[in-house]
Design an enzyme around this catalytic site. Structure first.
Site, PDB file in Angstrom:
ATOM      1  N   SER A   1       4.619   2.983  -0.732  1.00  0.00           N
ATOM      2  CA  SER A   1       4.109   3.438   0.566  1.00  0.00           C
ATOM      3  C   SER A   1       3.851   4.936   0.575  1.00  0.00           C
ATOM      4  O   SER A   1       2.986   5.423   1.310  1.00  0.00           O
ATOM      5  CB  SER A   1       5.114   3.120   1.676  1.00  0.00           C
ATOM      6  OG  SER A   1       5.134   1.760   1.999  1.00  0.00           O
TER       7      SER A   1
ATOM      8  N   ASP B   1      -0.321   1.489  10.387  1.00  0.00           N
ATOM      9  CA  ASP B   1       1.095   1.559  10.018  1.00  0.00           C
ATOM     10  C   ASP B   1       1.961   1.399  11.271  1.00  0.00           C
ATOM     11  O   ASP B   1       1.566   0.729  12.221  1.00  0.00           O
ATOM     12  CB  ASP B   1       1.353   2.906   9.320  1.00  0.00           C
ATOM     13  CG  ASP B   1       2.493   2.842   8.313  1.00  0.00           C
ATOM     14  OD1 ASP B   1       3.636   2.624   8.741  1.00  0.00           O
ATOM     15  OD2 ASP B   1       2.239   3.036   7.108  1.00  0.00           O
TER      16      ASP B   1
ATOM     17  N   HIS C   1       7.963   5.730   9.322  1.00  0.00           N
ATOM     18  CA  HIS C   1       7.149   5.425   8.150  1.00  0.00           C
ATOM     19  C   HIS C   1       5.728   5.964   8.285  1.00  0.00           C
ATOM     20  O   HIS C   1       5.221   6.673   7.413  1.00  0.00           O
ATOM     21  CB  HIS C   1       7.134   3.911   7.951  1.00  0.00           C
ATOM     22  CG  HIS C   1       6.533   3.438   6.679  1.00  0.00           C
ATOM     23  ND1 HIS C   1       5.187   3.161   6.531  1.00  0.00           N
ATOM     24  CD2 HIS C   1       7.092   3.150   5.478  1.00  0.00           C
ATOM     25  CE1 HIS C   1       4.952   2.730   5.313  1.00  0.00           C
ATOM     26  NE2 HIS C   1       6.088   2.720   4.644  1.00  0.00           N
TER      27      HIS C   1
END
Length: 481
Positions: free
Chosen positions: A423, A157, A194
């Site tokens: 996600s 990621d 994220h």
């Protein structure tokens, strides 16, 4: 009508992209700096010219990630893909800031603002741990059976902020790696929080000793390996696949890959390279699975019916979710968690009675569905009118987890925040894989996936939105035990 105005966009790099039109923001690299995949099932390694740089050698999967003049390679090549998150900030469809890890009020639990764990509807509804409720000792919880000890999860990621108080000692800093070549380490470098949010959903330990405590992940005793594939807002798919391979080589039980090809990069009749991109993904996934590693991928956030056809643009293909060997996860979420005028200040009741307009297992407004969805899991939902209209607490329908923010002076601050997207759903399943493997270390990839699907519960919308069903940790742990 699907709103694509805030979706991530993709561009192909390399000579083959000239005919492709992907809308605003599309660009191509020069030939001398182009990246592409070489499929060694069609190209002899000895035939690759010396002036073609090998960025990642994935030859165990018969794949090379290369840079140079693609036309100089005789055989099957396909452009690498650049995923640009600059239009949506971090890959989430909707997000909202929460408090810093050092802040918060000491007053909660019926008489003030909710503590951090009381905002975790995704964990509370699964009876993950009795510390998440207002009624300690309220029966056996998931963590009474397993907390994921002895397992390892790769997060491929934007990087993981290992210094967050709920992630300290969770991240294996020796194995974690930067795959981008930008000279920094595995921690976030300009791509937002994220990856940190994803890691918290999987493995946060609720170790923050502040007044409001921390947050708790599905498998707080697992180990996270962070493979950073984003430098700034951009990441190459080839770097992501390199992360998959490295994860398998160090014995990760599961790879969480909350990355995918968004609209409009889903139409193979317009972009024939997508079919070869699918083949590359399947070769890498097959190798990873052969090493005992599950690949969990977010299904995508474009409200697309995967595997169907658009009347004007033809077949829809969402990658890598629809590649064979990839376990695809769609997103669900509530509407009305702790807001909407039907609530007391008793957080324990926020999930009971008629307090939710939509239940936690209802399909999120943005989720892709159809082919490619193996199960659904909590990714967060939102009443956009309420959220954009400033309705207090409307953001609590999103998933709450660990984040990191960067100040103007470059100082990194640990905190908490809300995000919604597939996600956020994928790491719920990655954490579940860790729970299964902690109970059955020798279970094959196929056995782990089958257990998750066979124990999944029915949910609104049926198979089209949930595949085999909605993730059910209680049933899963019982079956694995």
């Amino acid at each position: 009508m699907t709103n694509h105005s805030r979706r991530t966009f993709i561009r192909l790099t390399g000579a083959a992209v000239g005919a492709a039109t992907l809308g605003a923001g599309t660009a191509t690299a020069s030939e001398s700096d182009s990246r592409f995949f070489i499929n060694l099932r069609d190209v002899d390694r000895s035939a690759v010219p010396d002036d073609v740089e090998i960025v990642h050698d994935l030859s165990e999967a018969d794949v090379l990630v290369a840079r140079g003049d693609q036309d100089r390679v005789d055989g099957t090549t396909v452009p690498d893909v650049t995923i640009d998150r600059s239009e949506d900030n971090a890959g989430a469809v909707v997000e909202a800031d929460g408090p810093p890890a050092s802040g918060g009020s000491a007053s909660h639990n019926h008489d003030g603002p909710a503590s951090n764990t009381e905002l975790q509807w995704d964990k509370r509804v699964q009876d993950l741990n009795n510390e998440l409720t207002d009624k300690p000792g309220g029966g056996k919880s998931i963590h009474d059976t397993t907390t994921g000890a002895g397992t390892r999860v790769a997060v491929v990621d934007s990087g993981v902020y290992a210094e967050h108080p709920d992630l300290v000692d969770v991240v294996n800093t020796e194995l974690s790696e930067n795959l981008t070549g930008d000279g920094f380490d595995f921690r976030p470098n300009g791509a937002g929080s994220h990856g940190t949010h994803v890691a918290g959903t999987i493995a946060a330990t609720n170790s923050n000793d502040g007044a409001d405590g921390g947050v708790l992940g599905t498998a707080p005793d697992t180990e996270i390996v962070s493979y950073r594939m984003f430098s700034g807002k951009e990441g190459f798919q080839g770097d992501g696949y390199a992360g998959w391979m490295k994860a398998a080589e160090v014995g990760c039980d599961v790879i969480n890959y909350s990355v995918g090809f968004p609209f409009p990069f889903v139409f193979p009749e317009e972009l024939p390279a997508l079919r070869e991109e699918k083949r590359i993904a399947e070769q890498v996934a097959a190798y990873v699975r052969s090493q005992g590693t599950v690949v969990v991928n977010s299904a995508g956030n474009d409200s697309l019916d995967m595997g169907s056809s658009d009347p004007e643009r033809g077949e829809i293909l969402s990658l890598p979710t629809e590649a064979e060997g990839v376990f695809g996860v769609a997103a669900t979420g509530p509407i009305g968690y702790g807001w909407g005028g039907k609530h007391s200040d008793n957080e324990a009741k926020w999930l009971t009675g008629n307090r939710l307009e939509d239940p936690t297992d209802s399909p999120a407004f943005y989720t892709n569905y159809g082919d490619g969805v193996d199960v659904s899991a909590a990714g967060g939902d939102a009443d956009l009118d309420a959220l954009n209209g400033g309705v207090e607490d409307a953001g609590q329908d999103l998933v709450y987890s660990t984040v990191n923010t960067v100040g103007e002076d470059g100082t990194v601050t640990a905190g908490y925040g809300w995000k919604a997207g597939t996600s956020m759903a994928a790491p719920q399943v990655s954490g579940a894989v860790a729970l299964v493997r902690s109970l059955r270390p020798d279970a094959s990839v196929e056995e782990v996936e089958s257990l998750i699907q066979e124990t999944a519960s029915s949910a609104p919308g049926g198979e089209q939105y949930h595949g085999a069903g909605h993730l059910d940790l209680e049933a899963l742990v019982k079956a694995a035990r």
